[in-house]
Design an enzyme around this catalytic site. Sequence first.
Site, mmCIF file in Angstrom:
data_model
loop_
_atom_site.group_PDB
_atom_site.id
_atom_site.type_symbol
_atom_site.label_atom_id
_atom_site.label_comp_id
_atom_site.label_asym_id
_atom_site.label_seq_id
_atom_site.Cartn_x
_atom_site.Cartn_y
_atom_site.Cartn_z
ATOM 1 N N ASN A 238 0.871 -1.177 0.000
ATOM 2 C CA ASN A 238 0.000 0.000 0.000
ATOM 3 C C ASN A 238 0.905 1.224 0.000
ATOM 4 O OD1 ASN A 238 -1.775 2.062 0.439
ATOM 5 N ND2 ASN A 238 -2.400 1.403 2.497
ATOM 6 N N LYS B 192 0.129 4.266 -0.210
ATOM 7 C CA LYS B 192 -0.473 5.466 0.403
ATOM 8 C C LYS B 192 -0.215 6.678 -0.494
ATOM 9 C CE LYS B 192 -0.048 3.142 4.804
ATOM 10 N NZ LYS B 192 0.077 3.215 6.256
ATOM 11 N N HIS C 127 -9.413 1.445 4.933
ATOM 12 C CA HIS C 127 -8.126 1.537 5.630
ATOM 13 C C HIS C 127 -8.289 2.436 6.858
ATOM 14 C CE1 HIS C 127 -3.956 2.520 6.486
ATOM 15 N NE2 HIS C 127 -3.649 1.410 5.849
ATOM 16 N N GLU D 245 -6.591 4.750 7.938
ATOM 17 C CA GLU D 245 -6.373 6.179 7.667
ATOM 18 C C GLU D 245 -7.628 6.805 7.074
ATOM 19 O OE1 GLU D 245 -2.732 5.540 5.527
ATOM 20 O OE2 GLU D 245 -1.834 4.869 7.412
ATOM 21 N N GLU E 86 -5.359 -4.891 10.414
ATOM 22 C CA GLU E 86 -4.301 -3.905 10.639
ATOM 23 C C GLU E 86 -4.552 -3.190 11.965
ATOM 24 O OE1 GLU E 86 -2.306 -2.788 6.628
ATOM 25 O OE2 GLU E 86 -3.870 -1.330 7.070
ATOM 26 N N GLY F 102 2.899 1.921 10.904
ATOM 27 C CA GLY F 102 3.885 2.988 10.800
ATOM 28 C C GLY F 102 4.624 3.282 12.091
ATOM 29 N N SER G 285 3.611 -2.469 10.270
ATOM 30 C CA SER G 285 5.059 -2.589 10.468
ATOM 31 C C SER G 285 5.614 -3.946 10.044
ATOM 32 C CB SER G 285 5.446 -2.260 11.922
ATOM 33 O OG SER G 285 5.110 -0.913 12.225
HETATM 34 P P1 13P Z 1 3.268 0.132 7.627
HETATM 35 O O1 13P Z 1 3.714 -1.150 6.981
HETATM 36 O O2 13P Z 1 4.053 1.324 7.174
HETATM 37 O O3 13P Z 1 3.159 0.003 9.114
HETATM 38 O O4 13P Z 1 1.771 0.412 7.087
HETATM 39 C C1 13P Z 1 0.824 -0.583 7.180
HETATM 40 C C2 13P Z 1 -0.379 -0.182 6.412
HETATM 41 O O5 13P Z 1 -1.102 0.721 6.802
HETATM 42 C C3 13P Z 1 -0.669 -0.890 5.156
HETATM 43 O O6 13P Z 1 -1.950 -0.604 4.703
#
Ligand code: 13P
Length: 255
Positions: A11, A13, A97, A99, A169, A175, A215
């Site tokens: 992803n 982003k 997601h 976010e 997730e 992150g 992560s």
């Molecule tokens: P990270 O791998 O940067 O923690 O992000 C995970 C994520 O949100 C994938 O959709």
Amino acid sequence: MADRLPIMAGNWKMHKTAREGAAFVEQLTDELADPEGVEVVVAPAFTGLQAAVEAAGEGVVRVAAQDIFWEESGAYTGEVSPSMLADLCVKYVIIGHSERRQIFGETDEEVARKVRAAIGAGLVPIMCVGEIEAEREEGRTEQVLERQVLGGTQGMAPEEVAEMVVAYEPVWAIGTGRTATPQIAQEAVAFIRSRLAEVADPASAARTRILYGGSVKPDNVADIMTQPDIDGALVGGASLAVDSFKSLVRYERRT
Ligand code: 13P
């Protein structure tokens, strides 16, 4: 146990221009000779979808969108419809997601509408669920996951549940470098599968691919992938460079 083909999904982003994404896909396709037994997916921003699909060609990399709107057309400034994505030969779409839920206020009801719209257009939804840290600390993880899973899959037929993808997730792991332990991830993913069995039936839920995200890095992916209910990873940061994403795709070689 059902035979579920693992997925390694990146992803991206809000990273990478269309040109950068296409260059990544070309390089990844060249360097991943023949990644047997794993599906490889990247999710660029909307602006990078067409270039990524073209760069992927008939190779191993599949392309996902990061969001979708549920209406087919109309006065919805800024939105992108299911048929617009299908027209680009996008295969997957990430929906709900954390976010989008946290920053843009997306609700379970909206997630459900998007999941239905994606399926209607022949796209495979990757529906994201996961608790925030306070919810885990208060012992409410299962309650939250149940609400998100049942809320997002409203009205789905068993076959549709079998063919969708779910990503667990935990928000506290995204992150932050704080990956969930394989045991925590397995417990949550098994719980999600048990709820899907209620929505559909146990045989269908046994076919649903459920990913872990938060992560995931080249040095922890193999442990996560040993868990019986975990069928792959949805990766943010470590999917942005070809080398690290490539070692995630080749996780089996590390075990
Ligand atoms: P990270 O791998 O940067 O923690 O992000 C995970 C994520 O949100 C994938 O959709």
